[in-house]
Write a protein that holds these residues in place. Structure first.
Motif, PDB file in Angstrom:
ATOM      1  N   UNK A 231      12.792 -43.435 -16.647  1.00 38.70           N
ATOM      2  CA  UNK A 231      13.407 -44.755 -16.409  1.00 38.70           C
ATOM      3  C   UNK A 231      14.690 -44.701 -15.595  1.00 38.70           C
ATOM      4  N   UNK A 232      15.584 -43.774 -15.908  1.00 37.36           N
ATOM      5  CA  UNK A 232      16.851 -43.719 -15.175  1.00 37.36           C
ATOM      6  C   UNK A 232      16.632 -43.338 -13.712  1.00 37.36           C
ATOM      7  N   UNK A 233      15.621 -42.518 -13.427  1.00 38.04           N
ATOM      8  CA  UNK A 233      15.339 -42.146 -12.036  1.00 38.04           C
ATOM      9  C   UNK A 233      14.906 -43.372 -11.227  1.00 38.04           C
ATOM     10  N   UNK A 234      14.054 -44.200 -11.812  1.00 42.45           N
ATOM     11  CA  UNK A 234      13.555 -45.379 -11.101  1.00 42.45           C
ATOM     12  C   UNK A 234      14.664 -46.412 -10.930  1.00 42.45           C
ATOM     13  N   UNK A 235      15.458 -46.622 -11.983  1.00 44.11           N
ATOM     14  CA  UNK A 235      16.551 -47.600 -11.893  1.00 44.11           C
ATOM     15  C   UNK A 235      17.587 -47.138 -10.868  1.00 44.11           C
ATOM     16  N   UNK A 236      17.892 -45.855 -10.851  1.00 42.57           N
ATOM     17  CA  UNK A 236      18.871 -45.339  -9.888  1.00 42.57           C
ATOM     18  C   UNK A 236      18.350 -45.447  -8.459  1.00 42.57           C
ATOM     19  N   UNK A 240      20.249 -47.450  -5.520  1.00 44.91           N
ATOM     20  CA  UNK A 240      20.591 -46.914  -4.206  1.00 44.91           C
ATOM     21  C   UNK A 240      20.247 -47.893  -3.094  1.00 44.91           C
ATOM     22  N   UNK A 241      19.099 -48.569  -3.211  1.00 42.23           N
ATOM     23  CA  UNK A 241      18.702 -49.566  -2.215  1.00 42.23           C
ATOM     24  C   UNK A 241      19.645 -50.762  -2.242  1.00 42.23           C
ATOM     25  N   UNK A 242      20.005 -51.183  -3.468  1.00 41.52           N
ATOM     26  CA  UNK A 242      20.898 -52.342  -3.605  1.00 41.52           C
ATOM     27  C   UNK A 242      22.271 -52.021  -3.022  1.00 41.52           C
ATOM     28  N   UNK A 243      22.772 -50.799  -3.278  1.00 39.54           N
ATOM     29  CA  UNK A 243      24.080 -50.415  -2.749  1.00 39.54           C
ATOM     30  C   UNK A 243      24.083 -50.440  -1.222  1.00 39.54           C
ATOM     31  N   UNK A 244      23.008 -49.938  -0.617  1.00 38.07           N
ATOM     32  CA  UNK A 244      22.917 -49.916   0.845  1.00 38.07           C
ATOM     33  C   UNK A 244      22.965 -51.333   1.406  1.00 38.07           C
ATOM     34  N   UNK A 265      25.012 -55.189 -11.805  1.00 32.85           N
ATOM     35  CA  UNK A 265      24.577 -56.496 -12.306  1.00 32.85           C
ATOM     36  C   UNK A 265      23.114 -56.775 -11.988  1.00 32.85           C
ATOM     37  N   UNK A 266      22.609 -56.181 -10.897  1.00 33.43           N
ATOM     38  CA  UNK A 266      21.207 -56.412 -10.526  1.00 33.43           C
ATOM     39  C   UNK A 266      20.296 -55.318 -11.077  1.00 33.43           C
ATOM     40  N   UNK A 267      20.681 -54.052 -10.872  1.00 37.72           N
ATOM     41  CA  UNK A 267      19.761 -52.957 -11.198  1.00 37.72           C
ATOM     42  C   UNK A 267      19.526 -52.814 -12.701  1.00 37.72           C
ATOM     43  N   UNK A 268      20.561 -52.952 -13.516  1.00 40.58           N
ATOM     44  CA  UNK A 268      20.373 -52.725 -14.957  1.00 40.58           C
ATOM     45  C   UNK A 268      19.555 -53.814 -15.646  1.00 40.58           C
ATOM     46  N   UNK A 269      19.817 -55.111 -15.394  1.00 38.71           N
ATOM     47  CA  UNK A 269      18.907 -56.115 -15.986  1.00 38.71           C
ATOM     48  C   UNK A 269      17.451 -55.929 -15.555  1.00 38.71           C
TER      49      UNK A 269
END
Length: 631
Positions: A231-236, A240-244, A265-269
């Protein structure tokens, strides 16, 4: 730090500092930089620097020619600059082709940085289990047990935090943001709710041991993500895409705060609402499938893992099974998949030890013994790449021995309870948390089976053919008269100055000549030892029996081909005779890729000799005299 620390620091300064480096690799004689701005590099200072032969701009690289000791200089430069050896410093990596190759690349890239500490923690857990087994139940309630258990358990319990950091670096995400993602997945309140509600899930969701909650009115599932890996690999990766994207949209003066704000705020929910539940279902299904295979036929499951494990290691595909094993340990408390691979490293080591006993070449024996020690400690790459795989037969025998040993341990049920040490340090992984050593005893028997089979078959079936070659070609340590260097390939001799490579053309790497090959078959030009065979096979260094160092560099900048079109018939450390096949090259493929086939043949220790006289002219065939050495 090595003995070239000062040289490495000086080179780093003159190429514009570590912040000017995109990536760094090396070939047989030169450091190959990819610089962000080549104008920041000072060519003149580098060329006049003691220890540097020359500087070249070629193939989009900034090349600093060092000589034969370039690997040692490279290691020091990497350490000072903080560059992973063989890797890049802040450059976008070229993604491997194919979905499966990308998946393996991601898994290995995320697990490699934490593998050392994870193994260390596993060894501590294994030591604690051993003490519990030896000292009895009273030890399990002691403070010593509690402290060692905390040290050993921490990395596994907070695995999402560790992987959040390492995967953030892989996905070009702020590492602290990655750690925060992992920490959120381990947040105590969420875990407490998930554990409290275990068994209250509805229908098919029961596999998660979770139950519904809502986020902003949207139903979601509280699940226990401690000790999980996927799970953490997929969320991270999503983060990475959101940060870019956020860096493009958020004004630069606000990015320090609001880029991580939007990322979290986006990736964790999304992770809690969608990714976590879906990934948990998929990984649990995969784990169940492997577990069912081992329950249905332990012999088949164990033998398959045992036989193919070393092959998976060669291609880096063994990483695909590591997360699966961790999932099994987290959900079941044990794992049978990696447990079946445990005897394999010992099978490999036993095969090499049998080879060691039959070797007659003292140089090879001197290299083999450290590889045996390394194999006992669980690191078999020196054995595989240096000895058993090139000989083929010992490698296949070790696969067979490993498969039989693995099948035995699977049938007798010897699971691992810890992701811990390798080799002899991993034996305690098979003691249960309650102190039951049944699995350890079974594994020891499995190891013995694998080692005996591999050792006996290798000793009987393998022959050291290099013994015959060495006996036939043994020469005095120092020749008393002139020595001839013959052409390693058929072709046309050209003057060294005609070569389209300044380092060779100026004689910086030694006196010699060039050959335009007319076929792709390269042969030994002297009786001697292959002292250097670069992994890309484009360059071969041979030291003759009289001490003359001959470098054959097949083509120019052909290191970029990464071995494509090259086939080796020898390996580093082999003793060769004049005319013995060295390497076959597809010259058409080299030309099609845009590289020169001009082949320098130079004497790299020219200064140690009285004279080096190029005598070859015009068209030559392999075996014609081209250089005369005066000792």
């Amino acid at each position: 730090m090595g003995k070239y620390e000062q040289l490495a620091r000086d080179i780093l300064k003159e190429v514009g500092g570590k912040e000017n480096i995109n990536s760094l690799t090396h070939c047989i004689t030169r450091l190959r930089f990819k610089l962000k701005d080549e104008s920041k590099a000072n060519d003149d200072n580098l060329k006049n620097m003691p220890g540097v032969v020359t500087v070249m701009h070629s193939a989009g690289q900034y090349q600093v020619v060092i000589g034969n000791h370039v690997p040692a200089v490279y290691a020091d430069v990497c350490e000072i600059a903080g560059i992973n050896a063989g890797g890049a410093a802040d450059e976008e990596e070229e993604a491997p082709k194919g979905v499966f190759n990308k998946l393996i690349d991601i898994i290995s890239g995320c697990f490699s940085p934490i593998l050392g500490p994870m193994c260390a923690a596993g060894i501590i857990k294994g030591l604690n289990a051993l003490l519990n087994f030896l000292l009895g139940a009273s030890y399990a309630t002691s403070g010593t047990y509690m402290v060692l258990n905390a040290i050993g358990d921490a990395v596994f319990y907070f695995m999402p935090v560790m992987l959040g950091y390492s995967s953030a670096k892989k996905f070009k995400l702020n590492p602290v943001t990655g750690m925060l993602i992992g920490a959120a997945l381990c947040y105590p309140t969420i875990q407490a709710d998930a554990l409290k509600a275990a068994g209250k899930a509805v229908g098919s969701l029961g596999i998660l041991g979770s139950y519904y909650k809502t986020f902003a009115g949207i139903p979601w599932i509280a699940a226990n993500y401690t000790s999980t890996v996927v799970p953490v690999l997929v969320v991270t990766a999503l983060a990475g895409k959101i940060q870019k994207l956020a860096k493009k949209l958020v004004p630069e003066m606000l990015q320090n705060f609001f880029v991580p704000f939007f990322v979290l705020l986006i990736s964790l929910p999304v992770g809690f609402l969608i990714i976590g539940p879906i990934v948990s279902l998929a990984t649990n299904a995969l784990s169940t499938g492997f577990t069912s295979l081992f329950k249905m036929s332990p012999v088949v499951g164990g033998a398959l893992v045992g036989f193919f494990w070393q092959i998976l290691v060669i291609f880096g595909l063994h990483w695909a099974l590591v997360p699966l094993a961790m999932i099994n340990i987290t959900t079941l408390g044990y794992d049978n998949v990696l447990a079946s691979s445990f005897a394999v490293s010992f099978a490999q080591t036993a095969a090499l030890f049998a080879m060691f006993l039959k070797m007659k070449d003292e140089n090879r024996k001197a290299l083999a013994l450290p590889a045996v020690v390394s194999g006992i400690c669980g690191v078999t790459e020196p054995s595989i790449y240096g000895f058993t795989l090139p000989e083929k037969k010992p490698f296949i025998i070790s696969c067979i021995g490993g498969a039989i040993g693995a099948a035995f341990t699977a049938v007798m049920n010897a699971p691992t309870y810890i992701m811990g040490g390798l080799g002899v340090f991993g034996i305690v992984n098979y003691i249960s948390p309650k102190g039951d050593a049944h699995g350890m005893y079974i594994q020891l028997i499995g190891i013995a089976i694998a080692m005996v089979i591999s050792f006996v078959l290798t000793y009987i079936l393998w022959s050291d053919h290099s013994e015959e070659k060495t006996a036939e070609t043994k020469a005095p340590e120092k020749a008393s008269g002139p020595e001839s260097i013959v052409s390693p390939v058929a072709g046309k001799v050209i003057n060294l100055k005609e070569l389209k490579d300044a380092a060779f053309a100026e004689g910086a790497l030694g006196t010699g000549l060039g050959i335009l090959p007319t076929d792709g078959h390269f042969y030994a030009p002297v009786n001697g030892t292959v002292t250097t065979l670069f992994p890309t096979l484009h360059a071969i260094g041979i030291t003759s029996d009289s001490g003359v160092e001959v470098l054959i560099h097949i083509g120019l900048d052909t290191v970029q081909l990464e071995g494509k079109g090259f086939t080796a018939h020898v390996k580093q450390g082999d003793h060769v005779t004049v005319g013995q096949p060295l390497v076959d090259v597809d010259l058409d493929a080299v030309k099609k890729a845009g590289y020169e086939t001009q082949t320098p043949v130079v004497i790299t220790n020219t200064r140690d000799l009285l004279d080096v006289l190029p005598v070859g002219e015009g068209n030559v065939t392999a075996g014609d005299e081209i250089i005369k050495i005066i000792n």
